[in-house]
Design an enzyme around this catalytic site. Structure first.
Site, short mmCIF file in Angstrom:
data_model
loop_
_atom_site.label_atom_id
_atom_site.label_comp_id
_atom_site.label_asym_id
_atom_site.label_seq_id
_atom_site.Cartn_x
_atom_site.Cartn_y
_atom_site.Cartn_z
N LYS A 119 0.83 -1.22 0.00
CA LYS A 119 0.00 0.00 0.00
C LYS A 119 0.86 1.26 0.00
CE LYS A 119 -4.47 -1.61 1.52
NZ LYS A 119 -5.62 -1.46 2.43
N LYS A 201 -5.48 -11.90 -7.76
CA LYS A 201 -6.77 -12.41 -7.32
C LYS A 201 -7.85 -11.36 -7.61
CE LYS A 201 -7.38 -11.23 -2.47
NZ LYS A 201 -7.66 -11.69 -1.12
N LYS A 204 -12.03 -6.47 -5.03
CA LYS A 204 -13.17 -5.57 -5.07
C LYS A 204 -12.76 -4.12 -5.30
CE LYS A 204 -13.78 -4.93 -0.02
NZ LYS A 204 -12.53 -4.26 0.17
#
Ligand code: TRP
Length: 340
Positions: A119, A201, A204
């Protein structure tokens, strides 16, 4: 508000950050397991809004998403009478315990967290202290409720191991205070990958909406996304297809939706074309999501229903959390506060 329910079953706890759109990957990797495990566990399911603000959020969107995610937990089949569903910010004990646990977490440990490193690269302009201390907040989420089992994706395993270390450290320094939780990582076979970039993966929060199926996508959008999903240069399904990242992922999704083994699915589609697979998969997805979306719409339309569930959930959560926090204060040597 009864203690009874929580005492009879082991405690299962999990949470999802209200960012992006809940995707098929969240359902298969998390929510589906919550629903299946609620018979045997007392579930505590949060929308972790305190975690979400480690990255800038638009207030109106955050507010909407918190309610929408909670409604989707319900639409997926979590029974609010048997479990607790709440918004993390409604239970102040999370932030309070997080501060305390910060004092039991070493910078050397936080420096090793891969999610922090990822991040920090992704949000270079906003590497804040919250992003760094995020794992201590997650540890607080878990340890406040004397949790037995935490179902998480493989990407959260490191945070869970740190939670266990922090709990053991506190227990050893004082005396047994926290239950040391076990991780539950669902089987790898059901890992759903991105539709366009099959190395990643399904996320969302992906900036490319074609990478994921949102649980709230309307049928035409689902069909379009599946039609565009990457495959490979072959044209029909064979027993090798399962090893092809894109085609294998579509077969996996089909197998999960239909509760069939992957071998049965490969047999079923044997020598059919990729477009046959995509058409049938899109039909299956639409059929699966339609009742989910209908339940969601009903919940969102019924004024006051969701608020009542979240208020009730937060009340029960605060009750459980305050018991642990009081114990923690006592062990640390804080002077007991008078009643307000
Ligand atoms: N960190 C988790 C994630 O990004 C979300 C989370 C926060 C969580 N608190 C938790 C998951 C407690 C399980 C238990 O996916």
């Amino acid at each position: 508000m009864t203690e009874l329910q929580t005492n009879t079953k082991p405690i299962l706890l999990s949470g999802i950050q209200p960012s992006g759109h809940l995707a098929l990957g969240n359902y298969v990797g998390a929510m589906r397991n919550w629903v299946n495990m609620q018979e045997d566990y007392f579930g505590i399911f949060m929308v972790v809004d305190l975690h979400a603000i480690t990255v800038r959020q638009k207030p109106a969107e955050l507010r909407q998403r918190c309610l929408s995610f909670a409604a989707q937990y319900l639409a997926a089949g979590i029974d609010p009478d048997q479990n607790i569903i709440f918004l993390q910010s409604h239970v102040p004990q999370h932030a309070e315990l997080a501060w305390i646990l910060n004092c039991f977490t070493y910078m050397g440990e936080l420096n090793r967290m891969t999610q922090f490193k990822d991040k920090s690269l992704r949000y270079e302009e906003n590497i804040n202290a919250g992003l760094y201390a995020y794992p201590a907040l997650m540890a607080a989420d878990i340890l406040l409720y004397q949790t037995d089992l935490v179902p998480v994706g493989a990407d959260q395993k490191q945070h869970l191991e740190l939670t266990r270390d922090i709990a053991a450290r506190f227990n050893n320094t004082y005396s047994p205070t926290f239950k040391v939780p076990e991780p539950f990582i669902p089987e790898a076979g059901a890992r759903i990958m991105s539709l366009q970039d099959t190395e990643k993966k399904m996320s969302k929060s992906d900036s490319n909406e074609n990478n994921y199926i949102s649980l709230l996508d309307p049928p035409d959008v689902i069909r379009r996304k599946i039609r565009r999903a990457v495959t490979d240069s072959a044209t029909e399904i064979t027993s090798d297809s399962i090893h092809s990242p894109g085609v294998g992922n579509l077969l996996t999704i089909y197998s999960v939706l239909n509760n069939q083994s992957i071998d049965d699915v490969v047999n079923h589609f044997s020598s059919q074309s990729y477009s046959d697979l995509k058409n049938e998969l899109a039909d299956a997805l639409v059929a699966f999501l339609e009742p989910f979306q209908n339940r969601y719409d009903t919940i969102m339309k019924e004024k006051g229903y969701l608020t009542k569930i979240l208020d009730d959930g937060a009340k029960r959560a605060r009750y459980m959390a305050s018991k642990t926090l009081t114990k923690v204060h006592r062990k640390l040597g804080f002077v007991p506060a008078g009643r307000p």
